[in-house]
Design a protein around this motif. Structure first.
Motif, PDB file in Angstrom:
ATOM      1  N   MET A  70       0.848  -1.157   0.000  1.00  0.00           N
ATOM      2  CA  MET A  70       0.000   0.000   0.000  1.00  0.00           C
ATOM      3  C   MET A  70       0.904   1.234   0.000  1.00  0.00           C
ATOM      4  O   MET A  70       1.767   1.379   0.833  1.00  0.00           O
ATOM      5  CB  MET A  70      -0.910  -0.069   1.221  1.00  0.00           C
ATOM      6  CG  MET A  70      -1.379   1.237   1.710  1.00  0.00           C
ATOM      7  SD  MET A  70      -2.462   1.178   3.136  1.00  0.00           S
ATOM      8  CE  MET A  70      -1.671   0.058   4.227  1.00  0.00           C
ATOM      9  N   ASP A  71       0.698   2.110  -0.948  1.00  0.00           N
ATOM     10  CA  ASP A  71       1.485   3.325  -1.066  1.00  0.00           C
ATOM     11  C   ASP A  71       0.667   4.496  -0.534  1.00  0.00           C
ATOM     12  O   ASP A  71      -0.300   4.929  -1.156  1.00  0.00           O
ATOM     13  CB  ASP A  71       1.875   3.547  -2.524  1.00  0.00           C
ATOM     14  CG  ASP A  71       2.799   4.732  -2.694  1.00  0.00           C
ATOM     15  OD1 ASP A  71       3.265   5.292  -1.683  1.00  0.00           O
ATOM     16  OD2 ASP A  71       3.052   5.107  -3.851  1.00  0.00           O
ATOM     17  N   HIS A  72       1.059   5.008   0.629  1.00  0.00           N
ATOM     18  CA  HIS A  72       0.316   6.088   1.277  1.00  0.00           C
ATOM     19  C   HIS A  72       0.294   7.356   0.433  1.00  0.00           C
ATOM     20  O   HIS A  72      -0.675   8.103   0.459  1.00  0.00           O
ATOM     21  CB  HIS A  72       0.894   6.389   2.651  1.00  0.00           C
ATOM     22  CG  HIS A  72       0.794   5.238   3.596  1.00  0.00           C
ATOM     23  ND1 HIS A  72      -0.405   4.631   3.884  1.00  0.00           N
ATOM     24  CD2 HIS A  72       1.735   4.576   4.305  1.00  0.00           C
ATOM     25  CE1 HIS A  72      -0.192   3.647   4.742  1.00  0.00           C
ATOM     26  NE2 HIS A  72       1.090   3.590   5.013  1.00  0.00           N
ATOM     27  N   ARG A  73       1.350   7.568  -0.316  1.00  0.00           N
ATOM     28  CA  ARG A  73       1.379   8.761  -1.179  1.00  0.00           C
ATOM     29  C   ARG A  73       0.253   8.713  -2.201  1.00  0.00           C
ATOM     30  O   ARG A  73      -0.398   9.720  -2.466  1.00  0.00           O
ATOM     31  CB  ARG A  73       2.715   8.867  -1.889  1.00  0.00           C
ATOM     32  CG  ARG A  73       3.852   9.230  -0.993  1.00  0.00           C
ATOM     33  CD  ARG A  73       5.110   9.329  -1.807  1.00  0.00           C
ATOM     34  NE  ARG A  73       6.239   9.617  -0.956  1.00  0.00           N
ATOM     35  CZ  ARG A  73       7.464   9.709  -1.384  1.00  0.00           C
ATOM     36  NH1 ARG A  73       7.728   9.560  -2.663  1.00  0.00           N
ATOM     37  NH2 ARG A  73       8.440   9.970  -0.564  1.00  0.00           N
ATOM     38  N   ASN A  74       0.038   7.557  -2.796  1.00  0.00           N
ATOM     39  CA  ASN A  74      -1.038   7.434  -3.785  1.00  0.00           C
ATOM     40  C   ASN A  74      -2.406   7.632  -3.156  1.00  0.00           C
ATOM     41  O   ASN A  74      -3.296   8.222  -3.762  1.00  0.00           O
ATOM     42  CB  ASN A  74      -0.971   6.079  -4.489  1.00  0.00           C
ATOM     43  CG  ASN A  74       0.158   6.017  -5.486  1.00  0.00           C
ATOM     44  OD1 ASN A  74       0.653   7.035  -5.952  1.00  0.00           O
ATOM     45  ND2 ASN A  74       0.592   4.814  -5.802  1.00  0.00           N
ATOM     46  N   SER A  99      -2.703  11.420  -2.446  1.00  0.00           N
ATOM     47  CA  SER A  99      -2.781  12.134  -3.717  1.00  0.00           C
ATOM     48  C   SER A  99      -4.124  11.894  -4.403  1.00  0.00           C
ATOM     49  O   SER A  99      -4.724  12.819  -4.973  1.00  0.00           O
ATOM     50  CB  SER A  99      -1.628  11.700  -4.631  1.00  0.00           C
ATOM     51  OG  SER A  99      -1.628  12.444  -5.809  1.00  0.00           O
ATOM     52  N   GLN A 112       3.610  13.391  -4.085  1.00  0.00           N
ATOM     53  CA  GLN A 112       4.347  12.335  -4.786  1.00  0.00           C
ATOM     54  C   GLN A 112       5.858  12.541  -4.713  1.00  0.00           C
ATOM     55  O   GLN A 112       6.620  11.588  -4.774  1.00  0.00           O
ATOM     56  CB  GLN A 112       3.910  12.270  -6.253  1.00  0.00           C
ATOM     57  CG  GLN A 112       2.482  11.827  -6.443  1.00  0.00           C
ATOM     58  CD  GLN A 112       2.237  10.415  -5.959  1.00  0.00           C
ATOM     59  OE1 GLN A 112       3.088   9.543  -6.048  1.00  0.00           O
ATOM     60  NE2 GLN A 112       1.058  10.189  -5.414  1.00  0.00           N
ATOM     61  N   ALA A 158       8.588  13.220   1.132  1.00  0.00           N
ATOM     62  CA  ALA A 158       8.071  12.261   2.108  1.00  0.00           C
ATOM     63  C   ALA A 158       8.573  12.504   3.523  1.00  0.00           C
ATOM     64  O   ALA A 158       8.322  11.698   4.397  1.00  0.00           O
ATOM     65  CB  ALA A 158       8.440  10.842   1.689  1.00  0.00           C
ATOM     66  N   ARG A 160       4.989  15.793   5.749  1.00  0.00           N
ATOM     67  CA  ARG A 160       3.741  15.102   6.101  1.00  0.00           C
ATOM     68  C   ARG A 160       2.925  15.914   7.095  1.00  0.00           C
ATOM     69  O   ARG A 160       1.704  15.996   6.990  1.00  0.00           O
ATOM     70  CB  ARG A 160       4.032  13.705   6.639  1.00  0.00           C
ATOM     71  CG  ARG A 160       4.452  12.714   5.569  1.00  0.00           C
ATOM     72  CD  ARG A 160       4.404  11.280   6.072  1.00  0.00           C
ATOM     73  NE  ARG A 160       5.100  11.076   7.319  1.00  0.00           N
ATOM     74  CZ  ARG A 160       6.335  10.615   7.440  1.00  0.00           C
ATOM     75  NH1 ARG A 160       7.029  10.314   6.374  1.00  0.00           N
ATOM     76  NH2 ARG A 160       6.880  10.444   8.627  1.00  0.00           N
ATOM     77  N   GLN A 190      -1.023  -2.135  11.451  1.00  0.00           N
ATOM     78  CA  GLN A 190      -0.251  -0.936  11.160  1.00  0.00           C
ATOM     79  C   GLN A 190      -0.105  -0.115  12.421  1.00  0.00           C
ATOM     80  O   GLN A 190      -0.921  -0.193  13.330  1.00  0.00           O
ATOM     81  CB  GLN A 190      -0.982  -0.090  10.123  1.00  0.00           C
ATOM     82  CG  GLN A 190      -1.148  -0.775   8.797  1.00  0.00           C
ATOM     83  CD  GLN A 190      -1.983   0.095   7.864  1.00  0.00           C
ATOM     84  OE1 GLN A 190      -2.612   1.047   8.284  1.00  0.00           O
ATOM     85  NE2 GLN A 190      -1.987  -0.251   6.600  1.00  0.00           N
ATOM     86  N   PRO A 213      -2.493   7.502   6.784  1.00  0.00           N
ATOM     87  CA  PRO A 213      -1.263   7.574   6.005  1.00  0.00           C
ATOM     88  C   PRO A 213      -0.464   8.843   6.267  1.00  0.00           C
ATOM     89  O   PRO A 213       0.692   8.914   5.913  1.00  0.00           O
ATOM     90  CB  PRO A 213      -1.745   7.526   4.556  1.00  0.00           C
ATOM     91  CG  PRO A 213      -3.156   7.964   4.608  1.00  0.00           C
ATOM     92  CD  PRO A 213      -3.676   7.574   5.947  1.00  0.00           C
TER      93      PRO A 213
END
Length: 154
Positions: free
Chosen positions: A1-5, A8, A69, A72, A77, A146, A151
């Motif tokens: 899982m990509d938190h940036r995606n 975004s 994107q 980080a 954040r 988690q 995120p």
């Protein structure tokens, strides 16, 4: 899982809803042929200042998507969290002002609520796995919980 995606994509959804909110009233007036009423309405809401604020918000939204994107770090954040909160609060306060001013609830209200629902601050997109052993899959490793389901916060 990509938190940036995830973040975004949430900002992209907020952009789409912002554009819909911007276009609904003019389109409704134009479809009814009420050009003079449209002109009077646009002078009042959004007005010149409101139009400038909308343009800044559109640019901010687009730049946030790119920045999310590209960067980080923890400070970034935290900044994204603060800007997202202010961005969402702006729409909430704006809608409250309209309702307090006597405007009826309508399609804008629905879009505004949807806008907040798409907000990345709604951080329960991926709830932690259940601790109930019966709800775990019968085969394979048990997923690790988690540290935070949000995120933006680690």
């Amino acid at each position: 899982m990509d938190h940036r995606n995830i973040v975004s994509t949430a900002w992209a959804g907020m952009l789409a809803i912002l554009l819909a909110m911007l276009l609904i009233d003019p389109l409704q007036y134009l479809m009814r042929g009420q050009y003079e009423d449209l002109s009077q309405t646009l002078q009042h809401d959004p007005g010149t200042l409101g139009l400038r604020v909308l343009m800044v918000m559109l640019c901010l939204n687009t730049l946030m998507q790119v920045g999310i994107q590209m960067f980080a770090g923890p400070r970034w954040r935290s900044g994204v969290l603060a800007v997202t909160a202010l961005y969402g609060l702006f729409f909430l306060v704006h809608q409250v002002v309209h309702v307090a001013g006597g405007e009826a609830l309508g399609l804008h209200t629905v879009l505004d609520v949807t806008h907040h629902e798409r907000s990345p601050l709604q951080c329960n997109q991926h709830p932690p796995p259940s601790r109930n052993p019966k709800s775990q899959p019968p085969f394979g490793p048990t997923p690790r919980p988690q540290a935070s389901p949000c995120p933006l916060i680690h």
